[in-house]
Write an enzyme that holds these catalytic residues in place. Structure first.
Site, PDB file in Angstrom:
ATOM      1  N   TYR A   1       0.862  -1.186   0.000  1.00  0.00           N
ATOM      2  CA  TYR A   1       0.000   0.000   0.000  1.00  0.00           C
ATOM      3  C   TYR A   1       0.897   1.235   0.000  1.00  0.00           C
ATOM      4  O   TYR A   1       1.719   1.411   0.892  1.00  0.00           O
ATOM      5  CB  TYR A   1      -0.939   0.055   1.215  1.00  0.00           C
ATOM      6  CG  TYR A   1      -1.760   1.323   1.184  1.00  0.00           C
ATOM      7  CD1 TYR A   1      -2.849   1.444   0.316  1.00  0.00           C
ATOM      8  CD2 TYR A   1      -1.421   2.428   1.965  1.00  0.00           C
ATOM      9  CE1 TYR A   1      -3.574   2.619   0.232  1.00  0.00           C
ATOM     10  CE2 TYR A   1      -2.152   3.606   1.889  1.00  0.00           C
ATOM     11  CZ  TYR A   1      -3.223   3.698   1.029  1.00  0.00           C
ATOM     12  OH  TYR A   1      -3.936   4.870   0.937  1.00  0.00           O
TER      13      TYR A   1
ATOM     14  N   ASP B   1       9.406   3.290   1.114  1.00  0.00           N
ATOM     15  CA  ASP B   1       8.227   4.037   1.567  1.00  0.00           C
ATOM     16  C   ASP B   1       8.126   3.863   3.078  1.00  0.00           C
ATOM     17  O   ASP B   1       7.587   2.866   3.561  1.00  0.00           O
ATOM     18  CB  ASP B   1       6.980   3.506   0.856  1.00  0.00           C
ATOM     19  CG  ASP B   1       5.691   4.171   1.347  1.00  0.00           C
ATOM     20  OD1 ASP B   1       5.760   4.974   2.298  1.00  0.00           O
ATOM     21  OD2 ASP B   1       4.624   3.875   0.769  1.00  0.00           O
TER      22      ASP B   1
HETATM   23  C1  LIG Z   1      -0.588   5.926   4.741  1.00  0.00           C
HETATM   24  C2  LIG Z   1       0.446   5.505   3.800  1.00  0.00           C
HETATM   25  C3  LIG Z   1       0.655   6.191   2.584  1.00  0.00           C
HETATM   26  C4  LIG Z   1      -0.232   7.317   2.141  1.00  0.00           C
HETATM   27  O1  LIG Z   1      -0.141   8.423   2.997  1.00  0.00           O
HETATM   28  P1  LIG Z   1      -1.322   9.505   3.008  1.00  0.00           P
HETATM   29  O2  LIG Z   1      -0.797  10.604   3.870  1.00  0.00           O
HETATM   30  O3  LIG Z   1      -2.508   8.808   3.601  1.00  0.00           O
HETATM   31  O4  LIG Z   1      -1.554   9.932   1.609  1.00  0.00           O
HETATM   32  C5  LIG Z   1       1.690   5.780   1.782  1.00  0.00           C
HETATM   33  N1  LIG Z   1       2.491   4.754   2.127  1.00  0.00           N
HETATM   34  C6  LIG Z   1       2.318   4.070   3.278  1.00  0.00           C
HETATM   35  C7  LIG Z   1       3.251   2.965   3.625  1.00  0.00           C
HETATM   36  C8  LIG Z   1       1.281   4.411   4.142  1.00  0.00           C
HETATM   37  O5  LIG Z   1       1.088   3.698   5.261  1.00  0.00           O
END
Ligand SMILES: *Cc1c(COP(=O)(O)O)cnc(C)c1O
Length: 472
Positions: free
Chosen positions: A157, A278
């Protein structure tokens, strides 16, 4: 309208009547507005607790969607926000700069995995990922290479904007948007409880990376989906491998062996492709290290941060890159410029909060604290391991995870578990806990300031609610 007809002021006082007014005009995220329960009016937060307009106290068990780390309404963060507002609330960041923006960059570079020396600001986690993907793509095109492929993992995600969504695992959440999404190539994630290679955890040698020695090479179908095999196959067309290090969040709270993370770095180096980490969820201590990449002592080429960066106060995205990436954009040729930006890039209020939050992380020894929390969560959730409806209990840093199954032998998770989330959420609320299971995954991810007693109480509620809803 239907909501307020059905549930008049059930969760709000007649004076504020927030739930009914909400129903008249608001549209909530990830919410089926026709059938949702009335929203919970929150009027105040303090520490790990939220207070409703009818005076109830709720323990914020998921840190307000994974962002809060120091607790709500923290006096130090409140002061930092107010002081910055009096000085400078915002200014264009294309041709201006300011102290909070500069100082935060210096502070981040000092604590990030070494080598990440360039800071690019955006607005949230999804934009931090979009920026990283665009950076990786243009890094190659600035050198005359068109690399079209991103490799991401199953269960990933990365956010809800189109690029981040394309990189994420396809699911019911992305299905309506499939005409908008671009293709990425997927590789196995090390989801040990449901090993993609069908291996036993005790004999596993992290074969999902696709080492030559992998015994599952006999099964070409599964082997072809390993990261190693995908890189071998696509090699010089790959712009980057994008992963959530150590903890894949929204895709099911999957905890990795650190060896897999080390292996991702090694494979990216071997094949000469970029690695994007990420750390939107994992950054700033959540996994028991300041950054999850530290579990394997690696530096990605690009890292994405958001969520806890401001302590959970304001949205801010950070994409940090190595000098090698940055230098590929330096040119007399204007077309090599990184053409990306947002109105609120480098917002001074958000930067000031991020600096104050880093101070608190240091002064409260927050990362050590998460290490203790890991032990408390382990102890509290341990009794669930033998529960007939619990397939797996896993804990990493400040995240305690329980995977429910309808059949322990087959690990099946369908059937009566299909709508278990809302039933659990309601049972938790009745006990004063705000939790939001991801389908059959029940997890707690409280602010780091939770005490040992409060953690014991929280995990006891998880045990009790699972007994109550699924039978002991
Ligand atoms: C929550 C999340 C996102 C997206 O962040 P938002 O601020 O909700 O747009 C991206 N990558 C990971 C791993 C996340 O947990």
């Amino acid at each position: 309208m239907r909501d307020d007809d059905q549930r008049p002021s059930q969760a709000s006082t007649p004076a504020s009547n927030l739930a009914a007014r909400d129903a008249a005009h608001l549209w909530h995220p990830y919410t089926q507005m026709l059938t949702r329960p009335a929203p919970i009016p929150i009027v105040r937060g303090e520490g790990i607790y939220l207070y409703t307009d009818d005076g109830r106290r709720l323990l914020d068990g998921t840190s307000s969607w994974w962002v809060n780390i120091h607790g709500h309404a923290h006096p130090v963060l409140n002061d930092a926000l107010a002081a910055q507002a009096r000085e400078l609330e915002h200014v264009i960041f294309a041709n201006c700069t300011h102290r909070p923006g500069v100082e935060l960059a210096e502070r981040l570079v000092a604590v990030l995995p070494s080598g990440l020396t360039r800071i690019f600001y955006s607005d949230n986690g999804s934009t931090a990922v979009e920026v990283a993907m665009k950076m990786a793509s243009q890094y190659w095109s600035n050198q005359g290479q068109r690399r079209r492929t991103f490799i991401t993992l199953h269960h990933a995600y990365h956010g809800d904007t189109v690029g981040a969504m394309s990189a994420s695992e396809r699911s019911v959440f992305t299905q309506p948007f499939s005409p908008m999404l671009f293709d990425v190539v997927r590789a196995h994630a090390p989801y040990c409880y449901r090993c993609p290679m069908g291996l036993d955890r005790s004999t596993c040698r992290i074969e999902c990376l696709g080492d030559d020695v992998c015994p599952v090479a006999l099964s070409p179908e599964s082997w072809a989906s390993t990261l190693g095999a995908q890189l071998e196959r696509l090699g010089s067309d790959v712009a980057a491998v994008l992963v959530e290090p150590m903890l894949q969040g929204a895709g099911g709270m999957i905890v990795w062996p650190a060896e897999f993370l080390a292996g991702v770095r090694r494979l990216c180096d071997q094949h000469g492709v970029l690695m994007i980490a990420d750390e939107v969820l994992t950054g700033f201590g959540r996994t028991g290290r300041l950054f999850a990449c530290e579990h394997a002592n690696i530096t990605p080429d690009i890292i994405c941060l958001s969520k806890a960066v401001t302590g959970g106060y304001l949205p801010l995205g950070v994409t940090a890159a190595t000098a090698r990436i940055y230098e590929a954009f330096l040119s007399d040729d204007r077309t090599r410029t990184f053409f990306h930006g947002h109105s609120f890039t480098g917002n001074p209020l958000a930067c000031a909060l991020a600096i104050a939050s880093l101070d608190l992380v240091r002064d409260t020894r927050a990362v050590e604290k998460v290490g203790q929390l890991e032990g408390w969560l382990r102890r509290g959730l341990e009794p669930l391991a033998s529960h007939p409806s619990v397939g797996d209990v896993r804990v990493l840093g400040g995240v305690g995870i329980v995977e429910l199954v309808s059949d322990k032998a087959t690990k099946a998770a369908g059937g009566y578990l299909d709508d278990v989330g809302p039933r659990l959420t309601k049972a938790f609320l009745d006990r004063g806990v705000l939790l939001r299971p991801l389908g059959n995954i029940v997890y707690a991810m409280p602010p780091y300031v939770i005490t040992e007693d409060e953690t014991a109480w929280l995990t006891a509620q998880m045990c009790n609610v699972i007994d109550e809803v699924l039978g002991a």
